[in-house]
Design an enzyme around this catalytic site. Sequence first.
Site, PDB file in Angstrom:
ATOM      1  N   GLY A   9      13.978  -2.978  73.461  1.00 55.04           N
ATOM      2  CA  GLY A   9      13.992  -1.802  74.337  1.00 55.04           C
ATOM      3  C   GLY A   9      15.124  -0.871  73.950  1.00 55.04           C
ATOM      4  O   GLY A   9      15.762  -0.264  74.806  1.00 55.04           O
ATOM      5  N   SER A  11      15.046   1.933  72.338  1.00 52.80           N
ATOM      6  CA  SER A  11      14.657   3.328  72.075  1.00 52.80           C
ATOM      7  C   SER A  11      15.174   4.300  73.119  1.00 52.80           C
ATOM      8  O   SER A  11      15.376   5.474  72.837  1.00 52.80           O
ATOM      9  CB  SER A  11      13.129   3.426  71.992  1.00 52.80           C
ATOM     10  OG  SER A  11      12.545   2.944  73.187  1.00 52.80           O
ATOM     11  N   VAL A  61       6.992  -7.254  74.205  1.00 54.71           N
ATOM     12  CA  VAL A  61       7.707  -8.537  74.279  1.00 54.71           C
ATOM     13  C   VAL A  61       6.880  -9.618  74.992  1.00 54.71           C
ATOM     14  O   VAL A  61       7.163 -10.806  74.850  1.00 54.71           O
ATOM     15  CB  VAL A  61       9.105  -8.403  74.947  1.00 54.71           C
ATOM     16  CG1 VAL A  61      10.060  -7.588  74.089  1.00 54.71           C
ATOM     17  CG2 VAL A  61       9.022  -7.859  76.360  1.00 54.71           C
ATOM     18  N   ASN A  87      17.202  -6.595  76.103  1.00 55.28           N
ATOM     19  CA  ASN A  87      17.352  -5.499  77.067  1.00 55.28           C
ATOM     20  C   ASN A  87      16.025  -4.979  77.614  1.00 55.28           C
ATOM     21  O   ASN A  87      15.986  -4.442  78.722  1.00 55.28           O
ATOM     22  CB  ASN A  87      18.131  -4.364  76.373  1.00 55.28           C
ATOM     23  CG  ASN A  87      18.020  -3.055  77.107  1.00 55.28           C
ATOM     24  OD1 ASN A  87      18.731  -2.813  78.090  1.00 55.28           O
ATOM     25  ND2 ASN A  87      17.106  -2.192  76.681  1.00 55.28           N
ATOM     26  N   TYR A 152      11.215  -8.661  90.319  1.00 54.95           N
ATOM     27  CA  TYR A 152      12.294  -8.250  89.419  1.00 54.95           C
ATOM     28  C   TYR A 152      13.541  -9.139  89.613  1.00 54.95           C
ATOM     29  O   TYR A 152      14.146  -9.605  88.644  1.00 54.95           O
ATOM     30  CB  TYR A 152      12.614  -6.782  89.706  1.00 54.95           C
ATOM     31  CG  TYR A 152      13.637  -6.130  88.816  1.00 54.95           C
ATOM     32  CD1 TYR A 152      13.297  -5.687  87.537  1.00 54.95           C
ATOM     33  CD2 TYR A 152      14.936  -5.914  89.262  1.00 54.95           C
ATOM     34  CE1 TYR A 152      14.233  -5.054  86.729  1.00 54.95           C
ATOM     35  CE2 TYR A 152      15.872  -5.290  88.467  1.00 54.95           C
ATOM     36  CZ  TYR A 152      15.523  -4.854  87.198  1.00 54.95           C
ATOM     37  OH  TYR A 152      16.458  -4.227  86.406  1.00 54.95           O
ATOM     38  N   ALA A 154      13.639 -12.159  90.821  1.00 50.96           N
ATOM     39  CA  ALA A 154      13.353 -13.525  90.343  1.00 50.96           C
ATOM     40  C   ALA A 154      13.519 -13.590  88.825  1.00 50.96           C
ATOM     41  O   ALA A 154      14.112 -14.533  88.289  1.00 50.96           O
ATOM     42  CB  ALA A 154      11.942 -13.935  90.743  1.00 50.96           C
ATOM     43  N   ALA A 155      13.004 -12.581  88.138  1.00 55.94           N
ATOM     44  CA  ALA A 155      13.122 -12.563  86.668  1.00 55.94           C
ATOM     45  C   ALA A 155      14.588 -12.453  86.249  1.00 55.94           C
ATOM     46  O   ALA A 155      15.040 -13.151  85.341  1.00 55.94           O
ATOM     47  CB  ALA A 155      12.317 -11.400  86.093  1.00 55.94           C
ATOM     48  N   LYS A 156      15.336 -11.579  86.921  1.00 58.15           N
ATOM     49  CA  LYS A 156      16.739 -11.352  86.529  1.00 58.15           C
ATOM     50  C   LYS A 156      17.624 -12.548  86.893  1.00 58.15           C
ATOM     51  O   LYS A 156      18.593 -12.844  86.184  1.00 58.15           O
ATOM     52  CB  LYS A 156      17.261 -10.064  87.172  1.00 58.15           C
ATOM     53  CG  LYS A 156      16.573  -8.794  86.657  1.00 58.15           C
ATOM     54  CD  LYS A 156      16.729  -8.614  85.163  1.00 58.15           C
ATOM     55  CE  LYS A 156      16.188  -7.277  84.670  1.00 58.15           C
ATOM     56  NZ  LYS A 156      16.261  -7.144  83.209  1.00 58.15           N
TER      57      LYS A 156
HETATM   58  P1  NAP Z   1      14.216   2.263  80.517  1.00 57.74           P
HETATM   59  O1  NAP Z   1      15.015   3.495  80.369  1.00 57.74           O
HETATM   60  O2  NAP Z   1      12.951   2.270  81.297  1.00 57.74           O
HETATM   61  O3  NAP Z   1      13.902   1.705  79.025  1.00 57.74           O
HETATM   62  C1  NAP Z   1      13.154   0.532  78.863  1.00 57.74           C
HETATM   63  C2  NAP Z   1      13.093   0.150  77.401  1.00 57.74           C
HETATM   64  O4  NAP Z   1      12.390  -1.102  77.312  1.00 57.74           O
HETATM   65  C3  NAP Z   1      12.316   1.126  76.534  1.00 57.74           C
HETATM   66  O5  NAP Z   1      12.843   1.106  75.227  1.00 57.74           O
HETATM   67  C4  NAP Z   1      10.903   0.540  76.536  1.00 57.74           C
HETATM   68  O6  NAP Z   1      10.102   0.929  75.413  1.00 57.74           O
HETATM   69  C5  NAP Z   1      11.227  -0.959  76.490  1.00 57.74           C
HETATM   70  N1  NAP Z   1      10.153  -1.803  77.033  1.00 57.74           N
HETATM   71  C6  NAP Z   1       9.639  -1.780  78.289  1.00 57.74           C
HETATM   72  N2  NAP Z   1       8.657  -2.701  78.394  1.00 57.74           N
HETATM   73  C7  NAP Z   1       8.552  -3.309  77.191  1.00 57.74           C
HETATM   74  C8  NAP Z   1       7.703  -4.326  76.659  1.00 57.74           C
HETATM   75  N3  NAP Z   1       6.750  -4.913  77.395  1.00 57.74           N
HETATM   76  N4  NAP Z   1       7.860  -4.695  75.361  1.00 57.74           N
HETATM   77  C9  NAP Z   1       8.793  -4.093  74.600  1.00 57.74           C
HETATM   78  N5  NAP Z   1       9.635  -3.146  75.036  1.00 57.74           N
HETATM   79  C10 NAP Z   1       9.508  -2.749  76.311  1.00 57.74           C
HETATM   80  O7  NAP Z   1      15.077   1.082  81.156  1.00 57.74           O
HETATM   81  P2  NAP Z   1      16.667   0.948  81.378  1.00 57.74           P
HETATM   82  O8  NAP Z   1      16.996   1.499  82.702  1.00 57.74           O
HETATM   83  O9  NAP Z   1      17.391   1.403  80.174  1.00 57.74           O
HETATM   84  O10 NAP Z   1      16.788  -0.638  81.520  1.00 57.74           O
HETATM   85  C11 NAP Z   1      17.086  -1.478  80.432  1.00 57.74           C
HETATM   86  C12 NAP Z   1      17.335  -2.897  80.953  1.00 57.74           C
HETATM   87  O11 NAP Z   1      18.407  -2.879  81.894  1.00 57.74           O
HETATM   88  C13 NAP Z   1      16.142  -3.496  81.689  1.00 57.74           C
HETATM   89  O12 NAP Z   1      16.056  -4.874  81.396  1.00 57.74           O
HETATM   90  C14 NAP Z   1      16.499  -3.290  83.146  1.00 57.74           C
HETATM   91  O13 NAP Z   1      15.861  -4.237  83.968  1.00 57.74           O
HETATM   92  C15 NAP Z   1      17.995  -3.495  83.093  1.00 57.74           C
HETATM   93  N6  NAP Z   1      18.704  -2.892  84.227  1.00 57.74           N
HETATM   94  C16 NAP Z   1      18.617  -1.533  84.461  1.00 57.74           C
HETATM   95  C17 NAP Z   1      19.289  -0.996  85.541  1.00 57.74           C
HETATM   96  C18 NAP Z   1      19.257   0.483  85.843  1.00 57.74           C
HETATM   97  O14 NAP Z   1      19.775   0.878  86.897  1.00 57.74           O
HETATM   98  N7  NAP Z   1      18.686   1.321  84.990  1.00 57.74           N
HETATM   99  C19 NAP Z   1      20.024  -1.828  86.399  1.00 57.74           C
HETATM  100  C20 NAP Z   1      20.082  -3.192  86.126  1.00 57.74           C
HETATM  101  C21 NAP Z   1      19.416  -3.711  85.039  1.00 57.74           C
HETATM  102  P3  NAP Z   1       9.236   2.328  75.446  1.00 57.74           P
HETATM  103  O15 NAP Z   1      10.225   3.453  75.350  1.00 57.74           O
HETATM  104  O16 NAP Z   1       8.353   2.258  74.244  1.00 57.74           O
HETATM  105  O17 NAP Z   1       8.506   2.329  76.736  1.00 57.74           O
END
Ligand code: NAP
Length: 240
Positions: A9, A11, A61, A87, A152, A154-156
């Site tokens: 993830g 990108s 994934v 990630n 979410y 549960a997974a985390k």
């Molecule tokens: P985001 O901006 O939505 O980006 C998600 C990334 O994951 C993108 O690169 C996406 O690819 C990729 N992705 C999603 N589903 C996928 C799959 N099935 N297979 C492969 N790649 C996949 O998310 P983010 O906010 O940066 O979050 C990143 C991580 O931090 C996540 O695990 C999230 O749960 C965790 N997190 C985020 C927050 C928050 O407040 N943002 C808080 C706590 C934890 P595409 O671009 O191709 O869709």
Amino acid sequence: MTKTALVTGGSRGIGRACALELAAAGCNVAITYAGNDAKAQETVAELEKLGVKAKAYKFDVKDKEAAVAAIEEIHKEFETIDILVNNAGITRDNLIIRMSDEEWESVINTNLTGVFNVTKPVCKIMMKQRQGAIVNMSSIVGISGNAGQSNYSAAKAGLIGFTKSLAKELASRNIRVNAVAPGFIQTDMTAGLDAEAVAQHIPLKRLGQPEDIAKTVKFLAIDGTYITAQVLGVDGGLSI
Ligand code: NAP
């Protein structure tokens, strides 16, 4: 020797910031993504501007065979995988009485089983190398829970158990495994939130930026050479 970092993830959002931070620290970087080709290529171009080798790999994934094949390809191309940042993740929020099987399964299969699918083949490589660092992206809600996010959370929370178990399993091979538990970070994932209202509940009075998480990931992956099995909260004090 130049290290190779693999950021799933990578990108967009937090993953993109992690990839850039690790590249700035001199790592070659392989990023993975699910579907947004334009964003992935944009990030690769930015990584290359930092003078490192960078490539993007598209696979879901959730798809174990695709993950194994991509990691084989990455290993061939980069020769080592020294850092893995798990990630990639999604949300499908709903209250339990309204939550569909699809909402439950897509989140568990992406955020937890997806990490297993990627980590297992990478571990084989790291074990042969007799060194490596893994950082798993958990969440504050994996510790505290959150109404409307039982899937979410549960997974985390599962990722935290996974992190600690793997740390015990792999320590003798010089592989460290840690997790980061972010609070609210400004990305596409949280774009629907009223940032000003949310900030009122955060001691530091602001949402986090992807770079706040990326610095912590780089610290755990590179600088924290005696740190393993830890879950580091990066949440502006929200969990106090
Ligand atoms: P985001 O901006 O939505 O980006 C998600 C990334 O994951 C993108 O690169 C996406 O690819 C990729 N992705 C999603 N589903 C996928 C799959 N099935 N297979 C492969 N790649 C996949 O998310 P983010 O906010 O940066 O979050 C990143 C991580 O931090 C996540 O695990 C999230 O749960 C965790 N997190 C985020 C927050 C928050 O407040 N943002 C808080 C706590 C934890 P595409 O671009 O191709 O869709």
